[in-house]
Design a protein around this motif. Structure first.
Motif, PDB file in Angstrom:
ATOM      1  N   GLY A   1       0.860  -1.080   0.049  1.00  0.00           N
ATOM      2  CA  GLY A   1       0.214  -0.021   0.116  1.00  0.00           C
ATOM      3  C   GLY A   1       0.899   1.454   0.162  1.00  0.00           C
TER       4      GLY A   1
ATOM      5  N   GLY B   1       0.083   4.535   0.316  1.00  0.00           N
ATOM      6  CA  GLY B   1      -0.711   5.568   0.638  1.00  0.00           C
ATOM      7  C   GLY B   1       0.024   6.570   1.796  1.00  0.00           C
TER       8      GLY B   1
ATOM      9  N   SER C   1       0.467   6.288   4.848  1.00  0.00           N
ATOM     10  CA  SER C   1       1.180   5.854   6.014  1.00  0.00           C
ATOM     11  C   SER C   1       2.286   4.807   5.305  1.00  0.00           C
ATOM     12  CB  SER C   1       0.457   4.825   6.919  1.00  0.00           C
ATOM     13  OG  SER C   1      -0.301   3.719   6.070  1.00  0.00           O
TER      14      SER C   1
ATOM     15  N   GLU D   1       1.738  -1.012  -4.701  1.00  0.00           N
ATOM     16  CA  GLU D   1       0.628  -0.473  -4.866  1.00  0.00           C
ATOM     17  C   GLU D   1      -0.278  -0.849  -5.943  1.00  0.00           C
ATOM     18  OE1 GLU D   1      -1.177   2.199  -3.130  1.00  0.00           O
ATOM     19  OE2 GLU D   1      -2.574   1.800  -4.839  1.00  0.00           O
ATOM     20  N   HIS D   2      -1.542  -1.152  -5.723  1.00  0.00           N
ATOM     21  CA  HIS D   2      -2.293  -1.722  -6.723  1.00  0.00           C
ATOM     22  C   HIS D   2      -2.926  -0.656  -7.580  1.00  0.00           C
ATOM     23  CE1 HIS D   2      -6.298  -2.288  -4.226  1.00  0.00           C
ATOM     24  NE2 HIS D   2      -5.779  -1.202  -3.997  1.00  0.00           N
TER      25      HIS D   2
ATOM     26  N   THR E   1      -7.677  14.832   0.316  1.00  0.00           N
ATOM     27  CA  THR E   1      -7.782  15.288   1.660  1.00  0.00           C
ATOM     28  C   THR E   1      -8.011  16.614   1.751  1.00  0.00           C
ATOM     29  OG1 THR E   1      -5.328  15.136   1.776  1.00  0.00           O
ATOM     30  CG2 THR E   1      -6.612  13.076   2.562  1.00  0.00           C
ATOM     31  N   GLY E   2      -8.830  16.944   2.750  1.00  0.00           N
ATOM     32  CA  GLY E   2      -8.760  18.520   3.176  1.00  0.00           C
ATOM     33  C   GLY E   2      -9.589  19.009   1.919  1.00  0.00           C
TER      34      GLY E   2
ATOM     35  N   ASN F   1      -5.351  18.687   5.064  1.00  0.00           N
ATOM     36  CA  ASN F   1      -5.134  18.849   6.397  1.00  0.00           C
ATOM     37  C   ASN F   1      -4.161  17.851   7.023  1.00  0.00           C
ATOM     38  OD1 ASN F   1      -7.267  19.217   9.247  1.00  0.00           O
ATOM     39  ND2 ASN F   1      -5.358  19.907   8.985  1.00  0.00           N
TER      40      ASN F   1
ATOM     41  N   ILE G   1      -1.587  -7.118  -3.953  1.00  0.00           N
ATOM     42  CA  ILE G   1      -1.057  -8.294  -2.934  1.00  0.00           C
ATOM     43  C   ILE G   1      -2.207  -8.867  -2.583  1.00  0.00           C
ATOM     44  CG2 ILE G   1       0.126  -9.034  -0.778  1.00  0.00           C
ATOM     45  CD1 ILE G   1       2.185  -7.878  -2.834  1.00  0.00           C
TER      46      ILE G   1
ATOM     47  N   GLY H   1      -4.820   0.720   4.373  1.00  0.00           N
ATOM     48  CA  GLY H   1      -5.913   1.530   4.578  1.00  0.00           C
ATOM     49  C   GLY H   1      -7.146   0.958   5.043  1.00  0.00           C
TER      50      GLY H   1
ATOM     51  N   GLY I   1      -8.463   3.320  -3.839  1.00  0.00           N
ATOM     52  CA  GLY I   1      -7.341   2.157  -3.754  1.00  0.00           C
ATOM     53  C   GLY I   1      -7.802   1.292  -2.326  1.00  0.00           C
TER      54      GLY I   1
ATOM     55  N   ASP J   1      -8.494  -4.657   1.430  1.00  0.00           N
ATOM     56  CA  ASP J   1      -7.877  -5.665   1.375  1.00  0.00           C
ATOM     57  C   ASP J   1      -6.978  -5.954   2.959  1.00  0.00           C
ATOM     58  OD1 ASP J   1      -8.635  -5.865  -1.270  1.00  0.00           O
ATOM     59  OD2 ASP J   1      -6.587  -5.610  -2.143  1.00  0.00           O
TER      60      ASP J   1
ATOM     61  N   GLU K   1      -4.808   3.503   8.720  1.00  0.00           N
ATOM     62  CA  GLU K   1      -6.118   3.227   8.782  1.00  0.00           C
ATOM     63  C   GLU K   1      -6.647   1.809   9.111  1.00  0.00           C
ATOM     64  OE1 GLU K   1      -8.399   6.014   6.241  1.00  0.00           O
ATOM     65  OE2 GLU K   1     -10.140   4.720   6.713  1.00  0.00           O
TER      66      GLU K   1
ATOM     67  N   GLY L   1      -6.907  16.861  10.930  1.00  0.00           N
ATOM     68  CA  GLY L   1      -5.676  16.424  10.559  1.00  0.00           C
ATOM     69  C   GLY L   1      -5.098  15.116  11.632  1.00  0.00           C
TER      70      GLY L   1
ATOM     71  N   LEU M   1      -4.551  11.771   9.622  1.00  0.00           N
ATOM     72  CA  LEU M   1      -3.109  12.016   8.718  1.00  0.00           C
ATOM     73  C   LEU M   1      -1.998  11.527   9.747  1.00  0.00           C
ATOM     74  CD1 LEU M   1      -3.462  13.932   5.632  1.00  0.00           C
ATOM     75  CD2 LEU M   1      -3.257  11.384   5.835  1.00  0.00           C
TER      76      LEU M   1
HETATM   77  C1  LIG Z   1     -12.491  12.628   1.319  1.00  0.00           C
HETATM   78  C2  LIG Z   1     -11.479  12.462   2.155  1.00  0.00           C
HETATM   79  C3  LIG Z   1     -10.751  13.489   2.906  1.00  0.00           C
HETATM   80  C4  LIG Z   1      -9.889  13.436   4.033  1.00  0.00           C
HETATM   81  N1  LIG Z   1      -9.170  14.451   4.507  1.00  0.00           N
HETATM   82  C5  LIG Z   1      -8.558  14.218   5.450  1.00  0.00           C
HETATM   83  C6  LIG Z   1      -7.678  15.294   6.016  1.00  0.00           C
HETATM   84  O1  LIG Z   1      -7.892  16.573   5.523  1.00  0.00           O
HETATM   85  N2  LIG Z   1      -6.804  15.210   7.049  1.00  0.00           N
HETATM   86  C7  LIG Z   1      -6.677  13.805   7.698  1.00  0.00           C
HETATM   87  O2  LIG Z   1      -5.776  13.901   8.693  1.00  0.00           O
HETATM   88  N3  LIG Z   1      -7.303  12.903   7.189  1.00  0.00           N
HETATM   89  C8  LIG Z   1      -8.009  13.076   6.117  1.00  0.00           C
HETATM   90  N4  LIG Z   1      -8.755  11.951   5.717  1.00  0.00           N
HETATM   91  C9  LIG Z   1      -8.336  10.502   6.096  1.00  0.00           C
HETATM   92  C10 LIG Z   1      -7.178  10.169   5.586  1.00  0.00           C
HETATM   93  O3  LIG Z   1      -6.764  10.178   4.015  1.00  0.00           O
HETATM   94  C11 LIG Z   1      -6.463   8.513   5.832  1.00  0.00           C
HETATM   95  O4  LIG Z   1      -6.575   8.642   7.211  1.00  0.00           O
HETATM   96  C12 LIG Z   1      -5.281   8.376   5.479  1.00  0.00           C
HETATM   97  O5  LIG Z   1      -5.202   8.427   4.044  1.00  0.00           O
HETATM   98  C13 LIG Z   1      -5.069   6.573   5.997  1.00  0.00           C
HETATM   99  O6  LIG Z   1      -3.841   6.562   5.382  1.00  0.00           O
HETATM  100  P1  LIG Z   1      -3.293   4.994   5.084  1.00  0.00           P
HETATM  101  O7  LIG Z   1      -1.979   4.895   4.395  1.00  0.00           O
HETATM  102  O8  LIG Z   1      -3.670   4.160   6.052  1.00  0.00           O
HETATM  103  O9  LIG Z   1      -4.550   4.373   3.718  1.00  0.00           O
HETATM  104  P2  LIG Z   1      -4.714   5.237   2.304  1.00  0.00           P
HETATM  105  O10 LIG Z   1      -4.147   6.462   2.288  1.00  0.00           O
HETATM  106  O11 LIG Z   1      -6.041   4.656   1.823  1.00  0.00           O
HETATM  107  O12 LIG Z   1      -3.798   4.162   1.531  1.00  0.00           O
HETATM  108  C14 LIG Z   1      -3.750   2.879   1.567  1.00  0.00           C
HETATM  109  C15 LIG Z   1      -3.140   2.510   0.129  1.00  0.00           C
HETATM  110  O13 LIG Z   1      -3.076   1.014   0.030  1.00  0.00           O
HETATM  111  C16 LIG Z   1      -3.626   0.469  -1.508  1.00  0.00           C
HETATM  112  N5  LIG Z   1      -3.619  -0.768  -1.350  1.00  0.00           N
HETATM  113  C17 LIG Z   1      -5.047  -1.254  -1.012  1.00  0.00           C
HETATM  114  N6  LIG Z   1      -5.111  -2.580  -0.964  1.00  0.00           N
HETATM  115  C18 LIG Z   1      -3.530  -3.003  -1.508  1.00  0.00           C
HETATM  116  C19 LIG Z   1      -3.144  -4.195  -2.260  1.00  0.00           C
HETATM  117  N7  LIG Z   1      -4.103  -5.604  -1.976  1.00  0.00           N
HETATM  118  N8  LIG Z   1      -2.213  -4.148  -2.682  1.00  0.00           N
HETATM  119  C20 LIG Z   1      -1.364  -2.954  -3.036  1.00  0.00           C
HETATM  120  N9  LIG Z   1      -1.883  -1.917  -2.465  1.00  0.00           N
HETATM  121  C21 LIG Z   1      -2.903  -1.848  -1.789  1.00  0.00           C
HETATM  122  C22 LIG Z   1      -4.256   1.625  -1.825  1.00  0.00           C
HETATM  123  O14 LIG Z   1      -4.507   1.610  -3.343  1.00  0.00           O
HETATM  124  C23 LIG Z   1      -3.837   2.864  -1.124  1.00  0.00           C
HETATM  125  O15 LIG Z   1      -3.084   3.511  -1.932  1.00  0.00           O
HETATM  126  C24 LIG Z   1      -9.739  12.109   4.625  1.00  0.00           C
HETATM  127  C25 LIG Z   1     -10.197  10.808   3.841  1.00  0.00           C
HETATM  128  C26 LIG Z   1     -11.253  11.168   2.882  1.00  0.00           C
HETATM  129  C27 LIG Z   1     -11.796   9.873   2.251  1.00  0.00           C
END
Ligand SMILES: Cc1cc2nc3c(=O)[nH]c(=O)nc-3n(C[C@H](O)[C@H](O)[C@H](O)COP(=O)(O)OP(=O)(O)OC[C@H]3O[C@@H](n4cnc5c(N)ncnc54)[C@H](O)[C@@H]3O)c2cc1C
Length: 407
Positions: free
Chosen positions: A9, A11, A13, A32-33, A44-45, A50, A132, A162, A170, A174, A381, A391, A394
């Motif tokens: 992933g 994203g 994190s 990353e898929h 975001t934001g 944010n 994956i 995520g 994305g 999973d 997440e 914020g 994130l």
């Molecule tokens: C509309 C919106 C606005 C937001 N605004 C804010 C904000 O302003 N401030 C804030 O703090 N938070 C905000 N958030 C929340 C924040 O975006 C998330 O908390 C954060 O992105 C989580 O990060 P992550 O890395 O856990 O997951 P993600 O950012 O979702 O990343 C997960 C990644 O894993 C990849 N993936 C998933 N399954 C697979 C697999 N099987 N194989 C390969 N890759 C895979 C996905 O494609 C993705 O790129 C917002 C969320 C949304 C939906």
């Protein structure tokens, strides 16, 4: 393919963990898929990202309703001030706005996404576009992961997939499947920071109307003190309500039962109940021959007038000078406490954040490593931790990623 660290992933994190680990000299692969990493970061934001909240660790913890204690260690080692320093040191000037929300000065989320991706590339992180589907676990140790077409081997495998919200970005859930494959408990997945469906049809009648400077309070049946109360903005929709105040209120909603939660809007938060009644009386005395619905024009947006006329029980054509003191009182009550019943939350796909995930009892709060399978880590997440808007979510992604990178 072999490496020191496989991150599933790309994203918020995953990218953050990748750059931090590469800076420590590890060979890192990010699988990353999606076509592009950090798709969710871009929305975001409202496209401004944010990126954190300019506050101390205690304040962050207060904004995490779910499992805050689990986050204590990670936040103590990587706090909001570290996030700010991280991005500024990479050439992204930040600014702090209302509620201590931190944004890039450019107001462009792409600056945050691009900076993370470029920092990874500069540090030698390898990116593969692959989905994956399975972890490779041997004798209780995770040694890699595979997709339909490739196998990756690493002594550290990080699940950074995520949650389940906004799957177009994305995050399709999973990570939960991978966790379950490793024997982890995944707590119930529900939406948080999500629009609210109301019982009453009146919201639909005001669809598209956005209110600024109103107070929204969320009440639970049998409890006097509101669970949430804030001044700000909300929007009426065909199903109920949305907008910043509503999303924040939704994070305080627990198990839904009919009539358990009420949303109460104070349309005139700047006026006490008494002052509002005086204001209504003044408006009426100035134009005693005007119809009730016309008199309301000075007080309310046009789209709201038919609804208030209906709910007040005062005829729309009733002349001002025929409106009784009791009716004036009823109107003042309505404007101070326009009440809607929560029927449901919109689905998790429409939520900003997914509530629930990999049980925190089964992870080390210091390193994010699984207590069940060594070499396996969960960040962001996918873990059963979520926060309010501002914020904080994130920041959770960055702090858990940092803890894992430094494990
Ligand atoms: C509309 C919106 C606005 C937001 N605004 C804010 C904000 O302003 N401030 C804030 O703090 N938070 C905000 N958030 C929340 C924040 O975006 C998330 O908390 C954060 O992105 C989580 O990060 P992550 O890395 O856990 O997951 P993600 O950012 O979702 O990343 C997960 C990644 O894993 C990849 N993936 C998933 N399954 C697979 C697999 N099987 N194989 C390969 N890759 C895979 C996905 O494609 C993705 O790129 C917002 C969320 C949304 C939906």
């Amino acid at each position: 393919m072999n490496c020191d660290r496989l991150i599933i992933g790309g994203g918020a994190s995953g990218l953050f963990c990748a750059v931090q680990s590469a800076w420590l000299g590890e060979e890192v692969i990010v699988a990353e898929h999606g076509k592009r990493c950090g798709q969710k970061l871009l929305i975001t934001g409202k496209g401004r990202c944010n990126v954190t909240n300019n506050c101390d660790v205690q304040t962050v913890l207060k904004n995490i309703p779910r499992n805050p204690r689990f986050m204590y260690s990670a936040l103590s080692r990587f706090a909001p001030e570290d996030t700010i320093a991280f991005f500024e040191s990479l050439g992204v000037p930040l600014k702090t706005e209302r509620g201590n929300r931190v944004f890039p000065e450019s107001d462009k989320a792409e600056d945050i996404r691009g900076t993370l991706v470029n920092a990874c590339k500069d540090a030698g992180v390898r990116f593969v576009t692959d989905e994956i589907t399975e972890l490779i676990i041997e004798k209780g140790v995770c040694i890699g992961a595979k997709s339909k077409s490739a196998e990756y081997f690493a002594p550290k495998v990080i699940v950074a997939c995520g949650g389940k919200s906004y799957p177009v970005t994305g995050s399709t859930g999973d990570g939960y499947k991978l966790a379950e494959q490793a024997g982890h408990t995944v707590t119930d997945i529900t939406p948080s920071l999500v629009p609210i469906v109301t019982e009453e049809r009146e919201c639909a009648e005001m669809m598209g109307l956005s209110l600024r400077n109103c107070t929204l309070s969320l009440f639970e049946e049998g409890v006097r003190k509101p669970l949430y109360s804030e001044l700000g903005e909300l929007l009426f929709t065909h199903f109920g309500m949305s907008g910043p105040l509503v999303l924040s209120a939704s994070a305080h909603i627990g198990e839904l039962k009919k009539g358990r939660y009420k949303l109460v809007i104070d349309l005139k938060p700047g006026l006490s109940r008494q002052k509002l009644e005086e204001r209504i009386l003044r408006d009426i005395s100035e134009q005693p021959n005007k119809d009730f619905s016309n008199l309301l024009r000075k007080l309310l947006p046009a789209k709201m007038i038919p609804v208030i006329v209906k709910l007040s029980g005062i005829g729309g054509f009733k002349k001002g000078n025929q409106i009784t003191a009791e009716e004036r009182g009823r109107l003042a009550d309505l404007l101070k406490e326009l009440t809607f019943t929560v029927k449901a939350l919109r689905p998790v796909e429409e939520a900003i954040i997914t509530r629930g995930g990999v049980s925190t009892d089964e992870l080390s709060p210091k390193t994010m490593e699984s207590k069940l399978v060594s070499g396996l880590y969960f960040i962001g997440e996918v873990i059963d931790v979520d926060a309010y808007t501002g914020g904080f979510n994130l920041q959770i992604a960055f702090s858990t990623a940092y803890a894992c990178a430094n494990a």
